[in-house]
Design an enzyme around this catalytic site. Structure first.
Site, mmCIF file in Angstrom:
data_model
loop_
_atom_site.group_PDB
_atom_site.id
_atom_site.type_symbol
_atom_site.label_atom_id
_atom_site.label_comp_id
_atom_site.label_asym_id
_atom_site.label_seq_id
_atom_site.Cartn_x
_atom_site.Cartn_y
_atom_site.Cartn_z
ATOM 1 N N ASP A 258 1.430 4.892 1.759
ATOM 2 C CA ASP A 258 1.096 5.814 2.840
ATOM 3 C C ASP A 258 1.631 7.196 2.504
ATOM 4 O O ASP A 258 2.726 7.341 1.959
ATOM 5 C CB ASP A 258 1.716 5.342 4.164
ATOM 6 C CG ASP A 258 1.090 4.036 4.626
ATOM 7 O OD1 ASP A 258 -0.112 3.846 4.376
ATOM 8 O OD2 ASP A 258 1.809 3.207 5.216
ATOM 9 N N ASP B 74 0.850 -1.192 0.000
ATOM 10 C CA ASP B 74 0.000 0.000 0.000
ATOM 11 C C ASP B 74 0.890 1.249 0.000
ATOM 12 O O ASP B 74 2.108 1.152 0.140
ATOM 13 C CB ASP B 74 -0.936 0.013 1.215
ATOM 14 C CG ASP B 74 -0.204 -0.366 2.486
ATOM 15 O OD1 ASP B 74 0.981 -0.005 2.624
ATOM 16 O OD2 ASP B 74 -0.822 -1.025 3.343
ATOM 17 N N ASP C 274 10.618 4.075 12.770
ATOM 18 C CA ASP C 274 11.426 3.026 13.397
ATOM 19 C C ASP C 274 12.789 2.831 12.734
ATOM 20 O O ASP C 274 13.827 3.149 13.325
ATOM 21 C CB ASP C 274 10.634 1.705 13.519
ATOM 22 C CG ASP C 274 9.901 1.287 12.251
ATOM 23 O OD1 ASP C 274 10.098 1.940 11.200
ATOM 24 O OD2 ASP C 274 9.138 0.298 12.302
HETATM 25 P P1 ATP Z 1 4.665 -3.156 5.297
HETATM 26 O O1 ATP Z 1 5.181 -3.470 3.964
HETATM 27 O O2 ATP Z 1 4.689 -4.298 6.226
HETATM 28 O O3 ATP Z 1 3.355 -2.410 5.308
HETATM 29 P P2 ATP Z 1 5.629 -0.654 6.322
HETATM 30 O O4 ATP Z 1 7.014 -0.155 6.537
HETATM 31 O O5 ATP Z 1 4.763 0.110 5.392
HETATM 32 O O6 ATP Z 1 5.758 -2.167 5.900
HETATM 33 P P3 ATP Z 1 3.621 -0.176 8.304
HETATM 34 O O7 ATP Z 1 3.326 -0.953 9.537
HETATM 35 O O8 ATP Z 1 2.612 -0.091 7.233
HETATM 36 O O9 ATP Z 1 4.978 -0.776 7.743
HETATM 37 O O10 ATP Z 1 4.029 1.268 8.790
HETATM 38 C C1 ATP Z 1 4.234 2.348 7.904
HETATM 39 C C2 ATP Z 1 5.385 3.207 8.378
HETATM 40 O O11 ATP Z 1 5.077 3.777 9.666
HETATM 41 C C3 ATP Z 1 6.700 2.471 8.597
HETATM 42 O O12 ATP Z 1 7.411 2.373 7.398
HETATM 43 C C4 ATP Z 1 7.397 3.339 9.612
HETATM 44 O O13 ATP Z 1 7.964 4.462 8.993
HETATM 45 C C5 ATP Z 1 6.236 3.823 10.486
HETATM 46 N N1 ATP Z 1 6.023 2.932 11.641
HETATM 47 C C6 ATP Z 1 5.183 1.878 11.711
HETATM 48 N N2 ATP Z 1 5.214 1.291 12.913
HETATM 49 C C7 ATP Z 1 6.108 1.979 13.649
HETATM 50 C C8 ATP Z 1 6.586 1.869 14.991
HETATM 51 N N3 ATP Z 1 6.149 0.895 15.806
HETATM 52 N N4 ATP Z 1 7.500 2.787 15.405
HETATM 53 C C9 ATP Z 1 7.923 3.760 14.582
HETATM 54 N N5 ATP Z 1 7.527 3.913 13.318
HETATM 55 C C10 ATP Z 1 6.618 3.039 12.842
HETATM 56 MG MG MG Z 2 2.655 -0.266 5.030
#
Ligand code: ATP
Ligand code: MG
Length: 449
Positions: free
Chosen positions: A74, A72, A151
């Site tokens: 963001d 997705d 993170d």
């Molecule tokens: P995925 O492909 O699994 O969706 P993602 O990196 O997009 O990976 P998400 O959980 O969708 O992960 O989170 C989006 C973004 O929000 C992350 O890339 C990170 O920048 C931030 N984020 C998410 N969870 C945390 C956390 N627990 N602490 C700090 N930043 C976070």
């Molecule tokens: Mg994501």
């Protein structure tokens, strides 16, 4: 390939020196607008036209830079939720603690967040005794502040719709190039703020085939118990991402090595070094991974049923010995105990615990095939899952279960008369001694209790 970081400049945030930041112009990276969904682009452009900053961030940018397909997209912006709502008719504001905008395009939802400030350096931020952030809801005007509260460095890359450049505040480009999962800031502090980051480190390492940097890996073993403070519902969501996204087996092994798995599934800890139990768990994880990767239906109930089967079996044997209850009752009691214990740690929703019980209960029934029993079992809505489970057990538990699984395999291949033949064959195989009393049974007095 990802281009070299250029245009280094040192920035000052709140009087303290921060990570070096870099801007990578469009002609030096591989993200093309073609790779970004039309809806995400629409949102980015509209925010930008209205005079706001707007960036793609997180997994979307990271995965595109790696040549993968993001799940997705963001978006982050300096516009506040109410400003966003004014710009989009199809906008819903969600979340009480931290409001987010969801822009709806039919079933496609684009999430837009307002920049958040880093609370890591803020001594007034509400924290638990262990250092966990209880509130994380300060808006910020600065994209850099937003970056530093994320993170991992690879998750803090921003694609700027104003000039199609990528902004890197935390060394994420270099970490991507060197395939390194590294936390931004002091690892122990960042894990204490949110212990789920330990699970995320493992998840990204396996999903992206990267290494966890030593500084980021070192504190995990010691801080793993902090996971006990995370609400069970959030841990269930994390478990789905860990075990139902195609890398379950790798995650399981790495989580066990770091002592994290033992916090998620405390009852499994004594069985991790038991060869048979471990093999069943790993077969189920591998089976789930294969199904996910080939887009076949898969349910976490099957996986949880397999992970907890060795625990259930031993618990039921103990109850049998202690209580002398009939075997079925002992198993039902053991199921309640095992699932209640597990759900205190990971809130498995009821629809899945119901299926787990059904799969387990069918294991106890699958060898009872006489008369019309086989037919009724075969019509059970969970028959297929229970059969797959039995086959897996056959691989581990030995000849008898394997033969039973083969019988059911044959049963499914036969037509109606073939099935009848298979069922009657069961009695022949058992010989005349057992057939005699069966013949007499219909003549038994009906009134007998
Ligand atoms: P995925 O492909 O699994 O969706 P993602 O990196 O997009 O990976 P998400 O959980 O969708 O992960 O989170 C989006 C973004 O929000 C992350 O890339 C990170 O920048 C931030 N984020 C998410 N969870 C945390 C956390 N627990 N602490 C700090 N930043 C976070
Ligand atoms: Mg994501």
């Amino acid at each position: 390939m990802i281009s070299r970081v250029i245009d280094f400049c040192r920035r000052m945030v709140g009087g303290k020196e921060s990570e070096p930041s870099a801007v990578i112009p469009r002609d030096e990276h591989n993200i093309s607008r073609k790779d970004i969904s039309d809806n995400a682009l629409k949102v980015l452009y509209r925010l930008n036209k209205a005079g706001y900053e707007a960036y793609l961030v997180g997994g979307g940018v990271r995965d595109l830079l790696l040549g993968l397909h993001p799940k997705d997209f963001d978006i982050v912006t300096n516009a506040h939720p109410d400003d966003i709502k004014k710009l989009f008719r199809n906008c819903r504001l969600v979340g009480r603690r931290f409001r987010l905008a969801h822009i709806l395009f039919g079933r496609d939802v684009i999430e837009v967040a307002t920049f958040r400030g880093s609370l890591t350096d803020n001594p007034d931020a509400a924290r638990s005794e262990e250092g966990m952030l209880l509130r994380d809801n300060a808006y910020s005007d600065s994209v850099e502040e937003d970056a530093l509260r994320r993170d991992f460095s690879i998750n803090a890359l921003y694609y700027n719709i104003a000039d199609y450049s990528i902004v890197d505040f935390a060394g994420g480009m270099q970490a991507l190039e060197e395939r390194r999962i590294e936390l931004i800031g002091d690892p122990a502090t960042r894990y204490r703020e949110d212990p789920v980051r330990m699970l995320r480190a493992v998840r990204f390492a396996t999903k992206l085939d990267m290494d966890i940097a030593p500084d980021t890996a070192n504190p995990i073993r010691e801080l793993a118990p902090l996971l006990d403070d995370i609400p069970a519902a959030r841990l269930f969501e994390e478990c789905l991402k860990l075990f139902m996204a195609g890398h379950g087996l790798d995650n399981f092994r790495m989580l066990a090595d770091y002592g994290l798995l033992q916090r998620l599934f405390p009852s499994l800890a004594p069985y991790l070094d038991d060869a048979k139990a471990r093999r069943l768990m790993e077969l189920a994880l591998d089976n789930t991974d294969q199904r996910v990767r080939t887009d076949q239906k898969s349910t976490p109930a099957f996986l949880f049923a397999a992970l907890l089967w060795p625990v259930l079996d031993i618990r039921a044997q103990d109850i049998l010995l202690e209580s002398g209850l009939p075997s079925n009752d002992a198993y039902q009691l053991a199921m309640n105990e095992v699932l209640d214990d597990q759900c205190r740690r990971i809130a498995i929703p009821r629809r899945f615990t119901t299926t787990i019980r059904e799969i387990w209960t069918l294991q106890l029934r699958l060898d009872k095939r006489a008369g019309r029993r086989a037919e009724r079992l075969f019509e059970h809505p969970r028959f297929r899952a229970a059969f797959d489970f039995l086959e897996m057990r056959g691989e581990v538990e030995g000849k008898e279960i394997k033969a039973l699984a083969q019988w059911w395999q044959q049963y499914q291949l036969e037509d109606e008369s073939g099935r009848r033949h298979l069922v009657s064959g069961l009695f022949e195989a058992k010989g005349p001694k057992r057939r005699k009393p069966r013949k007499r049974r219909p003549r038994a007095p009906q009134t007998q209790a």
